[in-house]
Enzyme design. Structure first.
Site, mmCIF file in Angstrom:
data_model
loop_
_atom_site.group_PDB
_atom_site.id
_atom_site.type_symbol
_atom_site.label_atom_id
_atom_site.label_comp_id
_atom_site.label_asym_id
_atom_site.label_seq_id
_atom_site.Cartn_x
_atom_site.Cartn_y
_atom_site.Cartn_z
ATOM 1 N N GLY A 104 7.141 86.310 10.722
ATOM 2 C CA GLY A 104 7.669 84.995 11.023
ATOM 3 C C GLY A 104 6.607 83.912 11.088
ATOM 4 N N HIS A 113 11.627 84.960 9.802
ATOM 5 C CA HIS A 113 12.137 83.668 10.251
ATOM 6 C C HIS A 113 11.063 82.583 10.267
ATOM 7 C CE1 HIS A 113 10.242 84.305 14.232
ATOM 8 N NE2 HIS A 113 10.612 85.561 14.066
ATOM 9 N N ASP A 114 11.485 81.377 9.959
ATOM 10 C CA ASP A 114 10.657 80.170 10.060
ATOM 11 C C ASP A 114 9.490 80.150 9.078
ATOM 12 O OD1 ASP A 114 11.991 78.909 12.497
ATOM 13 O OD2 ASP A 114 11.411 80.848 13.316
#
Length: 265
Positions: A138, A120-121
């Site tokens: 992430g 994520h991100d």
């Protein structure tokens, strides 16, 4: 547009001209597939995901499912994948979270080989190659033309500069300068990515200047700040050298260094 009878395309999905959705694929209702995108078979694309034109997704890839972050609470985060990418079997790519930038982004012309995970991100640039079973935790930033070899991985928040090369089974826990080669576990900077620079057509003299600056920056005399200033002053107009200097000056995290290099500011 071609959709196999066994595929499931939820209402609301936007499918571009010439897209192909193969057997047993699932496409969520918030997904946008660009022109000419191909899901070969058994691929799942869900969430608020956009895939750019002509990208190909191979069987058993999982694209856009909820992040592997226990803090994720269903926020409307997104995933954007660029054009002309290749996403091979068993790749997993997660959208962003409220604790990051609410988005995961992958640029154009990227190759994600079998078993790659992008957390994520993360923000990835263009022309990146992630080899088999590479894991990106992430909040990482990976700049253009980076190559990560098989079974390598990065910790959260790592920034890998453009044209860097990460060797097989390398564990990257600290930022990596542009044009650098990093090997080992623990990871260490082993020099300039000469093979990559030559393959991409960089001028021989520019590569020579970069190698000279590299030796200056990572010498044993003086502080890192002094060595950076010396390299910058010696090559004020050299784009490659200045890229490295700017990267180090702006770094907010520890850098991956060669062995026995002073880190005093």
């Amino acid at each position: 547009m071609t959709i196999h009878p066994s595929a499931i395309v939820e209402p609301g999905a936007v499918i571009g001209a010439g897209a192909k959705i193969g057997p047993f694929c699932v496409v969520g209702g918030d997904v946008t597939l660009g022109d000419g995108v191909e899901l070969i078979s058994h691929a799942v694309v869900t969430g608020r995901t956009k895939i750019g034109a002509r990208t190909v997704v191979f069987p058993f890839a999982s694209v856009g499912h909820r992040p592997q972050d226990l803090k994720y609470a269903g926020e409307p985060s997104t995933l954007a994948i660029g054009a002309d990418c290749t996403i091979r079997e068993h790749v997993t790519i997660n959208p962003g979270t409220a604790g990051g930038g609410m988005k995961t982004v992958i640029g154009d012309h990227c190759l994600l080989m079998i078993g790659v995970h992008i957390g994520h991100d993360c923000i990835l640039g263009d022309h990146i190659i992630l080899s088999n079973n590479t894991g990106i935790a992430g909040h990482c930033v990976i700049d253009d033309y980076v190559i990560m070899s098989g079974h390598s991985g990065s910790a959260q928040f790592v920034h890998i500069g453009a044209h860097a090369f990460i060797g097989g089974m390398t564990k990257v826990e600290k930022d990596v300068i542009p044009y650098g080669t990093v090997l080992g576990n623990p990871a260490a900077l082993s020099g300039v990515n000469l093979v990559g620079l030559k393959r991409r057509g960089f001028d021989r003299e520019a590569i020579h200047r970069l190698r000279t600056a590299y030796r200056m920056i990572f010498a044993s005399e003086g502080t890192l700040r002094e060595r950076l200033d010396d390299a910058s002053e010696m090559f004020p107009e050299d784009e490659l050298v200045q890229d490295v200097v700017r990267f180090i000056v702006a770094a907010e995290r520890p850098l991956t260094l060669p062995g026995n290099v002073p880190v005093e500011e």
